[in-house]
Design a protein around this motif. Sequence first.
Motif, PDB file in Angstrom:
ATOM      1  N   UNK A  23       0.744  -1.109  -0.039  1.00 51.52           N
ATOM      2  CA  UNK A  23       0.036  -0.132   0.101  1.00 51.52           C
ATOM      3  C   UNK A  23       1.011   1.438   0.109  1.00 51.52           C
ATOM      4  N   UNK A  24       1.992   1.115   0.724  1.00 49.69           N
ATOM      5  CA  UNK A  24       3.017   2.340   0.969  1.00 49.69           C
ATOM      6  C   UNK A  24       3.425   2.689  -0.606  1.00 49.69           C
ATOM      7  N   UNK A  25       4.135   1.514  -1.211  1.00 47.74           N
ATOM      8  CA  UNK A  25       4.845   1.614  -2.337  1.00 47.74           C
ATOM      9  C   UNK A  25       3.755   2.153  -3.538  1.00 47.74           C
TER      10      UNK A  25
ATOM     11  N   UNK B 250       5.020  13.403   4.159  1.00 52.46           N
ATOM     12  CA  UNK B 250       5.340  13.085   5.624  1.00 52.46           C
ATOM     13  C   UNK B 250       5.010  11.917   6.044  1.00 52.46           C
ATOM     14  N   UNK B 251       5.240  11.442   6.974  1.00 48.06           N
ATOM     15  CA  UNK B 251       4.644   9.998   7.590  1.00 48.06           C
ATOM     16  C   UNK B 251       3.390  10.030   7.855  1.00 48.06           C
ATOM     17  N   UNK B 252       2.883  11.144   8.759  1.00 42.17           N
ATOM     18  CA  UNK B 252       1.421  11.457   9.107  1.00 42.17           C
ATOM     19  C   UNK B 252       0.643  11.645   7.766  1.00 42.17           C
ATOM     20  N   UNK B 253       0.957  12.479   6.650  1.00 45.47           N
ATOM     21  CA  UNK B 253       0.373  12.575   5.614  1.00 45.47           C
ATOM     22  C   UNK B 253      -0.121  11.545   5.010  1.00 45.47           C
ATOM     23  N   UNK B 254       1.200  10.523   4.836  1.00 40.82           N
ATOM     24  CA  UNK B 254       1.149   9.332   4.242  1.00 40.82           C
ATOM     25  C   UNK B 254      -0.002   8.476   4.662  1.00 40.82           C
ATOM     26  N   UNK B 255      -0.133   8.408   6.531  1.00 39.93           N
ATOM     27  CA  UNK B 255      -1.015   7.807   6.967  1.00 39.93           C
ATOM     28  C   UNK B 255      -2.393   8.064   6.739  1.00 39.93           C
ATOM     29  N   UNK B 256      -2.578   9.424   6.574  1.00 40.28           N
ATOM     30  CA  UNK B 256      -4.090   9.978   6.539  1.00 40.28           C
ATOM     31  C   UNK B 256      -4.344   9.469   5.092  1.00 40.28           C
TER      32      UNK B 256
ATOM     33  N   UNK C 205      -3.652   6.838   3.458  1.00 41.06           N
ATOM     34  CA  UNK C 205      -3.988   5.432   3.439  1.00 41.06           C
ATOM     35  C   UNK C 205      -5.032   5.029   4.270  1.00 41.06           C
ATOM     36  N   UNK C 206      -5.347   6.116   5.386  1.00 38.23           N
ATOM     37  CA  UNK C 206      -6.355   5.732   6.125  1.00 38.23           C
ATOM     38  C   UNK C 206      -5.804   4.851   7.326  1.00 38.23           C
ATOM     39  N   UNK C 207      -4.560   4.905   7.618  1.00 41.55           N
ATOM     40  CA  UNK C 207      -3.914   4.295   8.613  1.00 41.55           C
ATOM     41  C   UNK C 207      -4.136   5.059  10.041  1.00 41.55           C
ATOM     42  N   UNK C 208      -3.965   4.545  11.238  1.00 37.49           N
ATOM     43  CA  UNK C 208      -3.952   5.143  12.389  1.00 37.49           C
ATOM     44  C   UNK C 208      -2.758   6.172  12.337  1.00 37.49           C
ATOM     45  N   UNK C 209      -3.207   7.232  13.192  1.00 38.50           N
ATOM     46  CA  UNK C 209      -1.958   8.524  13.133  1.00 38.50           C
ATOM     47  C   UNK C 209      -1.617   8.665  14.512  1.00 38.50           C
ATOM     48  N   UNK C 210      -1.573   7.510  15.605  1.00 39.02           N
ATOM     49  CA  UNK C 210      -0.905   7.532  16.905  1.00 39.02           C
ATOM     50  C   UNK C 210       0.608   7.296  16.694  1.00 39.02           C
ATOM     51  N   UNK C 211       1.274   7.640  17.634  1.00 39.09           N
ATOM     52  CA  UNK C 211       2.633   7.707  17.418  1.00 39.09           C
ATOM     53  C   UNK C 211       3.040   6.395  17.355  1.00 39.09           C
ATOM     54  N   UNK C 212       2.767   5.144  18.077  1.00 42.20           N
ATOM     55  CA  UNK C 212       3.422   3.914  17.817  1.00 42.20           C
ATOM     56  C   UNK C 212       3.272   3.645  16.231  1.00 42.20           C
ATOM     57  N   UNK C 213       2.134   3.860  15.844  1.00 37.87           N
ATOM     58  CA  UNK C 213       1.919   3.476  14.364  1.00 37.87           C
ATOM     59  C   UNK C 213       2.824   4.197  13.510  1.00 37.87           C
ATOM     60  N   UNK C 214       3.061   5.661  13.676  1.00 44.86           N
ATOM     61  CA  UNK C 214       3.643   6.583  12.990  1.00 44.86           C
ATOM     62  C   UNK C 214       5.152   5.838  12.805  1.00 44.86           C
ATOM     63  N   UNK C 215       5.660   5.350  14.145  1.00 44.47           N
ATOM     64  CA  UNK C 215       6.987   4.966  14.156  1.00 44.47           C
ATOM     65  C   UNK C 215       7.209   3.977  13.491  1.00 44.47           C
ATOM     66  N   UNK C 216       6.237   3.110  13.386  1.00 48.76           N
ATOM     67  CA  UNK C 216       6.395   1.808  12.611  1.00 48.76           C
ATOM     68  C   UNK C 216       6.634   2.164  11.146  1.00 48.76           C
ATOM     69  N   UNK C 217       5.690   3.003  10.800  1.00 46.85           N
ATOM     70  CA  UNK C 217       5.604   3.371   9.291  1.00 46.85           C
ATOM     71  C   UNK C 217       7.082   4.144   9.123  1.00 46.85           C
ATOM     72  N   UNK C 218       7.580   4.795   9.874  1.00 45.82           N
ATOM     73  CA  UNK C 218       8.827   5.690   9.662  1.00 45.82           C
ATOM     74  C   UNK C 218       9.985   4.735   9.425  1.00 45.82           C
ATOM     75  N   UNK C 219       9.755   3.315  10.220  1.00 41.13           N
ATOM     76  CA  UNK C 219      10.933   2.481  10.103  1.00 41.13           C
ATOM     77  C   UNK C 219      10.823   1.724   8.730  1.00 41.13           C
TER      78      UNK C 219
END
Length: 132
Positions: free
Chosen positions: A73-75, A87-93, A95-109
Amino acid sequence: MNVTELLRLLQSEHDETAARADHLRAQIDQLTNALTEVEARLAEIATTGKVIDGLTLPDHEPAPTETANVYQRIVTAFNEHPRRVFRVRELHELLGLPTDEPAINVTRSRLGRLVRQGILDQPGRGRYQKRT
């Protein structure tokens, strides 16, 4: 101390040292046997993996796991917006992914891994873009 006493002490020390050496040899034998068994098991596991891998058809792809699905989905998002810098948060929004810090950190990784693999570029800190 006379010569007889010295010889008796020497013999006593010899006997103790010989007993210790026998004990160590027994331990070495036990460890060698255990190592042989473990190495045989490792070989069996490797062979089983090769057999299973050989049974899969070349065009057969394993069912995507949740992690693989998120990577895809990211690719896909970057492929659909090749010039956009996310930015990671924009990507989460997006893709409809959660925007809490733990989820953001996983995506950042995950994004960091995609940068290291050469799929994405990182034009700035916390910013990601499709590599052109």
